[in-house]
Design an enzyme around this catalytic site. Structure first.
Site, PDB file in Angstrom:
ATOM      1  N   HIS A  93     -28.349  52.027  29.996  1.00 42.62           N
ATOM      2  CA  HIS A  93     -29.669  52.644  30.021  1.00 42.62           C
ATOM      3  C   HIS A  93     -29.597  53.896  29.157  1.00 42.62           C
ATOM      4  CE1 HIS A  93     -31.345  49.965  32.972  1.00 42.62           C
ATOM      5  NE2 HIS A  93     -30.385  50.230  33.847  1.00 42.62           N
ATOM      6  N   CYS A 136     -32.444  51.919  25.708  1.00 37.34           N
ATOM      7  CA  CYS A 136     -33.749  52.535  25.478  1.00 37.34           C
ATOM      8  C   CYS A 136     -33.557  53.875  24.783  1.00 37.34           C
ATOM      9  CB  CYS A 136     -34.480  52.746  26.801  1.00 37.34           C
ATOM     10  SG  CYS A 136     -35.026  51.208  27.586  1.00 37.34           S
TER      11      CYS A 136
END
Length: 257
Positions: A93, A136
């Site tokens: 992430h 991301c």
């Protein structure tokens, strides 16, 4: 009176020497990232096909991201034969400029990129260093825009600024950050996507292109971008678009096969 101009000359193609060892390190946070194991399997197949010595580590903490890169740098510098190229794959992430470790703490991407630069990794000076980042880079979502007719995206670039530089030829030294390629799964500020069962479209497309297509690595990234730009991701019932971002300081052509 118009000045005479000679015909443009084709560029001479200079390639990186890939006859030496090829080393790869993959660091992947699998916690709360369903589908990441599928991506790791695809990467392992790709590295095996392209004859890389591949190491894969799962669920590093933020600190371990740095420690694993440091250990990789030492491995490269102590390799018994010349090293031609290094790949680093980072999957987690993330936010703008940050990756989240298994311990939920953040590590700066810039700190990770520093480890293998021309200053810190002697064996890779002037050698290609490729970073693949599946994470991301923000919270924005791209719904896409329709092309009209034969409309194509493009633009002109201008070179300008107030700085004055004196250039001279000095082939005996190179800048600290040359010979590096960063391939991000999405553009800065935007989300990246991953399927719980099929893995991420980015990693699956990248590994497929790198195995089945031939060309310089920048040509291959253009093909990856084209394929991803033509696909659609459904998120919360809404279609989304995503495309990779490539940043290069490569000085030569890099061919993997």
């Amino acid at each position: 009176m118009e000045s005479e101009m000679s015909d443009p000359q084709p560029l001479q193609e200079e390639r990186y020497d890939m006859s030496g060892a090829r080393l790869a390190l993959t660091l992947c946070v699998t916690k709360a990232r369903e589908g990441s194991e599928v991506d790791m399997e695809a990467l392992e197949r790709m590295f095996r096909y392209l004859k890389f010595e591949s190491t894969m580590k799962r669920d590093p903490t933020a600190q371990q991201f740095l420690e694993e890169l440091d250990e990789f740098q030492q491995t490269i510098d102590n390799w018994e034969e010349p090293v031609s190229c290094a790949f680093v794959v980072l999957m987690a992430h993330g936010e703008e400029g940050l990756l989240k470790g298994e311990d939920e703490k953040m590590v700066r991407l810039e700190d990770l990129f520093e480890v293998l630069n021309n200053k810190n990794c002697k064996a890779l000076r002037g050698k290609p260093k490729v970073y693949i980042i599946q994470a991301c880079r923000g919270e924005h979502r791209d719904p896409g825009e329709e092309l009209r007719g034969n409309e194509e995206l493009g633009g002109d670039e201008e070179l300008g600024g107030d700085e004055v530089a004196v250039l001279k030829n000095n082939p005996q030294s190179i800048p600290t950050y040359t010979d590096t390629l960063h391939i991000y799964s999405t553009v800065e500020g935007y989300l990246s996507y991953r399927h719980d069962e099929k893995g991420s479209g980015f990693i699956q497309t990248l590994t497929d292109v790198f195995i089945h297509k031939k060309g310089s690595i920048l040509e291959l990234t253009e093909e990856i971008t084209r394929l991803m730009a033509n696909t659609e991701v459904m998120q919360e019932g809404k279609p989304r678009k995503v495309n990779p971002e490539v940043q290069s300081t490569l000085r030569k052509k890099l061919y993997l096969q």
